[in-house]
Each structure stands twice: as C-alpha cells, then as structure tokens.
Design a protein around this motif. Structure first.
Motif, PDB file in Angstrom:
ATOM      1  N   PRO A 279       0.854  -1.191   0.000  1.00 36.20           N
ATOM      2  CA  PRO A 279       0.000   0.000   0.000  1.00 36.20           C
ATOM      3  C   PRO A 279       0.895   1.248   0.000  1.00 36.20           C
ATOM      4  O   PRO A 279       1.867   1.311   0.755  1.00 36.20           O
ATOM      5  N   HIS A 280       0.586   2.192  -0.878  1.00 38.27           N
ATOM      6  CA  HIS A 280       1.390   3.411  -1.033  1.00 38.27           C
ATOM      7  C   HIS A 280       0.716   4.591  -0.325  1.00 38.27           C
ATOM      8  O   HIS A 280      -0.508   4.722  -0.387  1.00 38.27           O
ATOM      9  N   PRO A 281       1.516   5.461   0.294  1.00 37.92           N
ATOM     10  CA  PRO A 281       0.920   6.661   0.900  1.00 37.92           C
ATOM     11  C   PRO A 281       0.402   7.610  -0.182  1.00 37.92           C
ATOM     12  O   PRO A 281       0.884   7.582  -1.317  1.00 37.92           O
TER      13      PRO A 281
ATOM     14  N   THR B 270       2.258   9.452  -3.659  1.00 36.39           N
ATOM     15  CA  THR B 270       3.400   8.711  -4.184  1.00 36.39           C
ATOM     16  C   THR B 270       3.452   8.905  -5.700  1.00 36.39           C
ATOM     17  O   THR B 270       2.465   8.644  -6.387  1.00 36.39           O
TER      18      THR B 270
ATOM     19  N   GLY C 147       5.112   7.027   5.483  1.00 37.38           N
ATOM     20  CA  GLY C 147       3.842   6.465   5.035  1.00 37.38           C
ATOM     21  C   GLY C 147       3.940   4.978   4.747  1.00 37.38           C
ATOM     22  O   GLY C 147       3.062   4.203   5.137  1.00 37.38           O
ATOM     23  N   PHE C 148       5.007   4.570   4.076  1.00 29.77           N
ATOM     24  CA  PHE C 148       5.199   3.137   3.813  1.00 29.77           C
ATOM     25  C   PHE C 148       5.350   2.360   5.122  1.00 29.77           C
ATOM     26  O   PHE C 148       4.801   1.268   5.271  1.00 29.77           O
ATOM     27  N   TRP C 149       6.073   2.936   6.040  1.00 27.97           N
ATOM     28  CA  TRP C 149       6.267   2.267   7.336  1.00 27.97           C
ATOM     29  C   TRP C 149       4.916   2.117   8.047  1.00 27.97           C
ATOM     30  O   TRP C 149       4.548   1.049   8.511  1.00 27.97           O
ATOM     31  N   PHE C 150       4.165   3.212   8.115  1.00 27.78           N
ATOM     32  CA  PHE C 150       2.883   3.199   8.812  1.00 27.78           C
ATOM     33  C   PHE C 150       1.885   2.251   8.153  1.00 27.78           C
ATOM     34  O   PHE C 150       1.191   1.493   8.829  1.00 27.78           O
ATOM     35  N   LEU C 151       1.806   2.308   6.817  1.00 28.74           N
ATOM     36  CA  LEU C 151       0.809   1.506   6.101  1.00 28.74           C
ATOM     37  C   LEU C 151       1.165   0.026   6.013  1.00 28.74           C
ATOM     38  O   LEU C 151       0.301  -0.801   5.697  1.00 28.74           O
ATOM     39  N   ASN C 152       2.417  -0.298   6.267  1.00 30.06           N
ATOM     40  CA  ASN C 152       2.863  -1.677   6.063  1.00 30.06           C
ATOM     41  C   ASN C 152       3.464  -2.310   7.312  1.00 30.06           C
ATOM     42  O   ASN C 152       4.344  -3.161   7.234  1.00 30.06           O
ATOM     43  N   ARG C 153       2.953  -1.902   8.481  1.00 28.76           N
ATOM     44  CA  ARG C 153       3.444  -2.484   9.734  1.00 28.76           C
ATOM     45  C   ARG C 153       2.920  -3.876   9.923  1.00 28.76           C
ATOM     46  O   ARG C 153       1.885  -4.259   9.513  1.00 28.76           O
TER      47      ARG C 153
END
Length: 173
Positions: free
Chosen positions: A53-55, A58, A167-173
């Motif tokens: 999933p992309h923030p 992007t 955003g990548f970190w948050f969306l892909n935890r």
C-alpha cells in the motif's frame, strides 16, 4: 629567506584541467551512489514495492530516475563549487566532509529500504540524511551561496521522501 604563503585565491592557481577533473570526479562519485542505489532498488520495485500500500502522493515509478539524476548532478556541482572556493582550508574541508557524510547516508537508504525491505530502519536513515543535508547547506552558504542553493531542491525532495518513507512504514506495519 622567503616565507611560503598560501595564495589568497587558490582557484586562480588551479589549472582548468584540474578543475575539469575535479568536477568529473564529483559527478562520478555522486552518480555512482545513484547507480548503487539503483542496483538495490530495481530488482525490488516490481517484486516488493509495487505490491505495498502506497501513501497518498506517491509519484509514478518513472519519476524517480530523472529526478534523482538531476539531484545527483546538482549535488556534485555544489561540492565542486565548494572545492574551488576562495580558501580550501578548514571551512571547505568541513563542508566537503559533511557533503561526503550526507552522500554516504544517501547511499545507505536504498539498500535498507528496498533490498532489506525495512521501511522502519530506512526512516531513521533518512532522518539522519535530512539533518546532514541541512548541516551541509549551512556550511556551504558562507563559502558559496550558489552551492548552498543547489542543495535546496535535494533537501526538498528528501523531505518529501521522508514523508513517503514514513507512510510506507505506517501503512505496512
């Protein structure tokens, strides 16, 4: 007895050949960092990055190559302007050392994010990179305002990349 003195404007005493070689050296170093980042990035774009999933905001994948190429060229020219500045003494050496450190942090980010698939760790790498760029601009400015200005688009892009990384970190935890 003759006393040795440093020239007041050393760049006037450097041959145009030496200046061209220095510029080519800075360009080669910066573009090499980009190429190394590309080798970590390209194999992972379609197999890992594209499925995440992309923030919001992007950009399309094709944007990154041209933007980074221009930014690496601007970084190299900025370092060259500092190198050829009026007094290659402590101020320039410190500025070029910082430039080298930010380039090293830049080189570290792509392998951590793309090859290791670690948006969490790469987020901290990019925060360090952002700080090093700010410090580099600050020490470039008294030597060459043009060199400092050439680093500003790079800082802006890296701050945008920091948002994307978070955003990548948050969306892909």
């Amino acid at each position: 007895m003759r006393v040795f003195r440093l020239p007041e404007r050393p760049e006037q005493h450097r041959t145009s050949g030496a200046q061209i070689l220095a510029l080519l050296g800075f360009l080669a170093l910066a573009l090499l960092v980009g190429a190394v980042g590309g080798t970590a990035t390209v194999p992972n774009v379609h197999s890992w990055y594209d499925v995440l999933p992309h923030p919001p905001g992007t950009p399309p994948d094709w944007v990154f190559g041209p933007v980074w190429t221009l930014l690496y060229i601007a970084m190299a020219v900025a370092a060259w302007l500092i190198w050829r500045g009026p007094d290659i003494l402590t101020r320039q050496r410190r500025a070029l050392r910082l430039w080298g450190w930010q380039l090293a942090a830049n080189a570290l980010w792509s392998p951590v994010f793309f090859a290791l698939h670690r948006p969490d760790i790469s987020f901290f790498v990019i925060l360090v990179l952002d700080g090093l760029i700010v410090m580099t601009i600050a020490v470039f400015r008294p030597v060459s305002r043009i060199a400092a200005a050439l680093m500003v688009p790079y800082l802006a892009w890296c701050l945008y990349a920091t948002y994307l990384n978070a955003g990548f970190w948050f969306l892909n935890r």
